[in-house]
Design a protein around this motif. Sequence first.
Motif, PDB file in Angstrom:
ATOM      1  N   ASP A  64     -27.033 -31.290 -14.629  1.00 25.09           N
ATOM      2  CA  ASP A  64     -25.635 -31.857 -14.726  1.00 25.09           C
ATOM      3  C   ASP A  64     -24.741 -31.504 -13.551  1.00 25.09           C
ATOM      4  O   ASP A  64     -24.919 -30.372 -12.994  1.00 25.09           O
ATOM      5  CB  ASP A  64     -24.882 -31.890 -16.217  1.00 25.09           C
ATOM      6  N   THR A  65     -23.697 -32.259 -13.319  1.00 27.50           N
ATOM      7  CA  THR A  65     -22.747 -32.056 -12.533  1.00 27.50           C
ATOM      8  C   THR A  65     -21.310 -31.927 -12.934  1.00 27.50           C
ATOM      9  O   THR A  65     -20.951 -32.675 -14.038  1.00 27.50           O
ATOM     10  CB  THR A  65     -22.869 -33.010 -11.262  1.00 27.50           C
ATOM     11  N   PHE A  66     -20.556 -31.343 -12.353  1.00 29.18           N
ATOM     12  CA  PHE A  66     -19.095 -31.279 -12.660  1.00 29.18           C
ATOM     13  C   PHE A  66     -18.135 -30.971 -11.527  1.00 29.18           C
ATOM     14  O   PHE A  66     -18.594 -29.874 -10.668  1.00 29.18           O
ATOM     15  CB  PHE A  66     -18.733 -30.213 -14.030  1.00 29.18           C
ATOM     16  N   ALA A  67     -17.352 -31.793 -11.268  1.00 28.42           N
ATOM     17  CA  ALA A  67     -16.358 -31.440 -10.002  1.00 28.42           C
ATOM     18  C   ALA A  67     -14.926 -31.709 -10.378  1.00 28.42           C
ATOM     19  O   ALA A  67     -14.387 -32.876 -10.604  1.00 28.42           O
ATOM     20  CB  ALA A  67     -16.767 -32.123  -8.989  1.00 28.42           C
ATOM     21  N   PRO A  68     -14.055 -30.491 -10.644  1.00 35.34           N
ATOM     22  CA  PRO A  68     -12.703 -30.894 -11.070  1.00 35.34           C
ATOM     23  C   PRO A  68     -11.871 -31.452  -9.858  1.00 35.34           C
ATOM     24  O   PRO A  68     -11.922 -30.984  -8.723  1.00 35.34           O
ATOM     25  CB  PRO A  68     -12.067 -29.499 -11.316  1.00 35.34           C
ATOM     26  N   VAL A  69     -11.162 -32.406 -10.161  1.00 34.33           N
ATOM     27  CA  VAL A  69     -10.415 -33.124  -9.209  1.00 34.33           C
ATOM     28  C   VAL A  69      -8.959 -33.434  -9.906  1.00 34.33           C
ATOM     29  O   VAL A  69      -8.750 -33.351 -10.985  1.00 34.33           O
ATOM     30  CB  VAL A  69     -10.876 -34.390  -8.530  1.00 34.33           C
ATOM     31  N   GLU A  70      -7.987 -33.633  -9.066  1.00 28.92           N
ATOM     32  CA  GLU A  70      -6.717 -33.785  -9.236  1.00 28.92           C
ATOM     33  C   GLU A  70      -6.483 -35.315  -9.658  1.00 28.92           C
ATOM     34  O   GLU A  70      -7.197 -36.024  -8.818  1.00 28.92           O
ATOM     35  CB  GLU A  70      -5.519 -33.202  -8.331  1.00 28.92           C
ATOM     36  N   LYS A  71      -5.652 -35.896 -10.511  1.00 30.97           N
ATOM     37  CA  LYS A  71      -5.406 -37.219 -10.803  1.00 30.97           C
ATOM     38  C   LYS A  71      -3.987 -37.546 -10.056  1.00 30.97           C
ATOM     39  O   LYS A  71      -3.240 -36.603 -10.168  1.00 30.97           O
ATOM     40  CB  LYS A  71      -5.542 -37.579 -12.281  1.00 30.97           C
ATOM     41  N   LEU A  72      -3.857 -38.572  -9.288  1.00 30.60           N
ATOM     42  CA  LEU A  72      -2.621 -39.124  -8.910  1.00 30.60           C
ATOM     43  C   LEU A  72      -1.574 -39.133  -9.872  1.00 30.60           C
ATOM     44  O   LEU A  72      -0.555 -38.559  -9.617  1.00 30.60           O
ATOM     45  CB  LEU A  72      -3.051 -40.363  -8.076  1.00 30.60           C
ATOM     46  N   ARG A  76       2.191 -37.100  -9.557  1.00 34.18           N
ATOM     47  CA  ARG A  76       3.205 -38.003  -9.772  1.00 34.18           C
ATOM     48  C   ARG A  76       4.116 -37.342 -10.940  1.00 34.18           C
ATOM     49  O   ARG A  76       5.436 -37.561 -10.865  1.00 34.18           O
ATOM     50  CB  ARG A  76       3.055 -39.504  -9.963  1.00 34.18           C
ATOM     51  N   THR A  77       3.558 -37.161 -12.004  1.00 39.92           N
ATOM     52  CA  THR A  77       4.458 -36.255 -13.045  1.00 39.92           C
ATOM     53  C   THR A  77       4.910 -35.179 -12.727  1.00 39.92           C
ATOM     54  O   THR A  77       6.101 -34.671 -13.014  1.00 39.92           O
ATOM     55  CB  THR A  77       3.226 -36.147 -14.259  1.00 39.92           C
ATOM     56  N   LEU A  78       4.242 -34.343 -12.040  1.00 32.69           N
ATOM     57  CA  LEU A  78       4.883 -32.902 -11.529  1.00 32.69           C
ATOM     58  C   LEU A  78       5.979 -33.274 -10.754  1.00 32.69           C
ATOM     59  O   LEU A  78       6.979 -32.751 -10.711  1.00 32.69           O
ATOM     60  CB  LEU A  78       3.734 -32.174 -10.732  1.00 32.69           C
ATOM     61  N   ILE A  79       5.852 -34.069  -9.555  1.00 37.02           N
ATOM     62  CA  ILE A  79       7.060 -34.393  -8.748  1.00 37.02           C
ATOM     63  C   ILE A  79       8.220 -35.044  -9.602  1.00 37.02           C
ATOM     64  O   ILE A  79       9.446 -34.642  -9.260  1.00 37.02           O
ATOM     65  CB  ILE A  79       6.412 -35.358  -7.639  1.00 37.02           C
ATOM     66  N   LEU A  81       8.924 -34.122 -12.525  1.00 39.27           N
ATOM     67  CA  LEU A  81       9.433 -33.100 -13.535  1.00 39.27           C
ATOM     68  C   LEU A  81      10.582 -32.135 -12.266  1.00 39.27           C
ATOM     69  O   LEU A  81      11.486 -31.619 -12.596  1.00 39.27           O
ATOM     70  CB  LEU A  81       8.506 -32.243 -14.039  1.00 39.27           C
ATOM     71  N   VAL A  82      10.143 -32.399 -11.066  1.00 37.50           N
ATOM     72  CA  VAL A  82      10.665 -31.396 -10.028  1.00 37.50           C
ATOM     73  C   VAL A  82      12.095 -32.162  -9.703  1.00 37.50           C
ATOM     74  O   VAL A  82      12.990 -31.480  -9.689  1.00 37.50           O
ATOM     75  CB  VAL A  82       9.793 -31.213  -8.742  1.00 37.50           C
ATOM     76  N   VAL A  83      12.086 -33.243  -9.781  1.00 33.95           N
ATOM     77  CA  VAL A  83      13.217 -33.984  -9.200  1.00 33.95           C
ATOM     78  C   VAL A  83      14.327 -34.060 -10.550  1.00 33.95           C
ATOM     79  O   VAL A  83      15.346 -33.814 -10.339  1.00 33.95           O
ATOM     80  CB  VAL A  83      12.971 -35.232  -8.872  1.00 33.95           C
ATOM     81  N   ILE A  84      13.684 -34.341 -11.778  1.00 34.65           N
ATOM     82  CA  ILE A  84      14.544 -34.247 -12.794  1.00 34.65           C
ATOM     83  C   ILE A  84      15.241 -32.786 -13.149  1.00 34.65           C
ATOM     84  O   ILE A  84      16.444 -32.705 -13.356  1.00 34.65           O
ATOM     85  CB  ILE A  84      13.637 -34.784 -14.121  1.00 34.65           C
ATOM     86  N   GLN A  85      14.404 -32.013 -12.711  1.00 35.47           N
ATOM     87  CA  GLN A  85      15.040 -30.695 -13.150  1.00 35.47           C
ATOM     88  C   GLN A  85      15.706 -30.001 -11.988  1.00 35.47           C
ATOM     89  O   GLN A  85      16.348 -29.064 -12.219  1.00 35.47           O
ATOM     90  CB  GLN A  85      13.761 -29.582 -13.551  1.00 35.47           C
ATOM     91  N   GLY A  86      15.717 -30.585 -10.816  1.00 35.36           N
ATOM     92  CA  GLY A  86      16.294 -30.112  -9.736  1.00 35.36           C
ATOM     93  C   GLY A  86      15.659 -28.854  -9.202  1.00 35.36           C
ATOM     94  O   GLY A  86      16.158 -27.969  -8.432  1.00 35.36           O
ATOM     95  N   TRP A  87      14.348 -28.619  -9.251  1.00 32.82           N
ATOM     96  CA  TRP A  87      13.657 -27.485  -8.871  1.00 32.82           C
ATOM     97  C   TRP A  87      13.367 -28.065  -7.247  1.00 32.82           C
ATOM     98  O   TRP A  87      13.454 -28.827  -6.787  1.00 32.82           O
ATOM     99  CB  TRP A  87      12.312 -27.397  -9.413  1.00 32.82           C
ATOM    100  N   SER A  88      12.836 -26.687  -6.649  1.00 33.60           N
ATOM    101  CA  SER A  88      12.729 -26.952  -5.166  1.00 33.60           C
ATOM    102  C   SER A  88      10.939 -27.109  -5.328  1.00 33.60           C
ATOM    103  O   SER A  88      10.460 -26.616  -5.996  1.00 33.60           O
ATOM    104  CB  SER A  88      13.031 -25.772  -4.268  1.00 33.60           C
ATOM    105  N   LEU A  89      10.861 -27.783  -4.461  1.00 31.61           N
ATOM    106  CA  LEU A  89       9.154 -27.847  -4.049  1.00 31.61           C
ATOM    107  C   LEU A  89       8.681 -27.701  -2.735  1.00 31.61           C
ATOM    108  O   LEU A  89       9.244 -27.913  -1.836  1.00 31.61           O
ATOM    109  CB  LEU A  89       8.832 -29.376  -4.360  1.00 31.61           C
ATOM    110  N   HIS A  90       7.563 -26.910  -2.696  1.00 32.86           N
ATOM    111  CA  HIS A  90       7.013 -26.270  -1.219  1.00 32.86           C
ATOM    112  C   HIS A  90       5.666 -26.801  -1.115  1.00 32.86           C
ATOM    113  O   HIS A  90       4.813 -26.672  -2.215  1.00 32.86           O
ATOM    114  CB  HIS A  90       7.237 -24.900  -1.292  1.00 32.86           C
ATOM    115  N   GLN A  91       5.146 -27.128  -0.110  1.00 33.37           N
ATOM    116  CA  GLN A  91       3.834 -27.417   0.325  1.00 33.37           C
ATOM    117  C   GLN A  91       3.215 -26.202   0.833  1.00 33.37           C
ATOM    118  O   GLN A  91       3.741 -25.507   1.696  1.00 33.37           O
ATOM    119  CB  GLN A  91       3.744 -28.478   1.058  1.00 33.37           C
ATOM    120  N   MET A  92       1.958 -25.876   0.658  1.00 38.37           N
ATOM    121  CA  MET A  92       1.171 -24.985   1.368  1.00 38.37           C
ATOM    122  C   MET A  92      -0.220 -25.465   1.673  1.00 38.37           C
ATOM    123  O   MET A  92      -0.695 -26.464   1.009  1.00 38.37           O
ATOM    124  CB  MET A  92       1.178 -23.709   0.511  1.00 38.37           C
ATOM    125  N   ASP A  93      -0.757 -24.952   2.635  1.00 43.56           N
ATOM    126  CA  ASP A  93      -2.303 -25.306   2.835  1.00 43.56           C
ATOM    127  C   ASP A  93      -3.145 -24.244   2.712  1.00 43.56           C
ATOM    128  O   ASP A  93      -2.790 -23.066   3.218  1.00 43.56           O
ATOM    129  CB  ASP A  93      -2.049 -25.528   4.515  1.00 43.56           C
TER     130      ASP A  93
END
Length: 115
Positions: A64-72, A76-79, A81-93
């Motif tokens: 069997d196979t399994f690969a966890p992936v994020e869903k768009l 979008r839900t996380l972003i 929440l960030v906007v509604i709560q006025g939180w800061s958001l940072h990107q990292m690589d």
Amino acid sequence: MQAEIGALLENNTWSLVPLPHGKKPIGSKWVFKIKRHSDGSIERYKARPIAKGYNQVEGVDYHDTFAPVEKLVTIRTLITLVVIQGWSLHQMDVHNAFLHGDLDEDVDMAPPLGY
């Protein structure tokens, strides 16, 4: 390529061992990508070895196979929440990310060309 191989060995992702008698290794190859800054200039060159899994047969080489992936929708839900709560958001690589899990079987893979 050397940085990627070094990270794989350092994290005990795999180890180089002689091929057991009677085993056929899964092939592998390098995938290359250029990471760029927002202005289009080159940030760095990336190399990643991948297994040629399309040569495997279900039930023989794997079960069997399994690969966890994020869903768009999750992103979008996380972003939202960030906007509604006025939180800061940072990107990292992340240079190297490893999922922690154990395999129940051995996987025999030939090292990628150039290594």
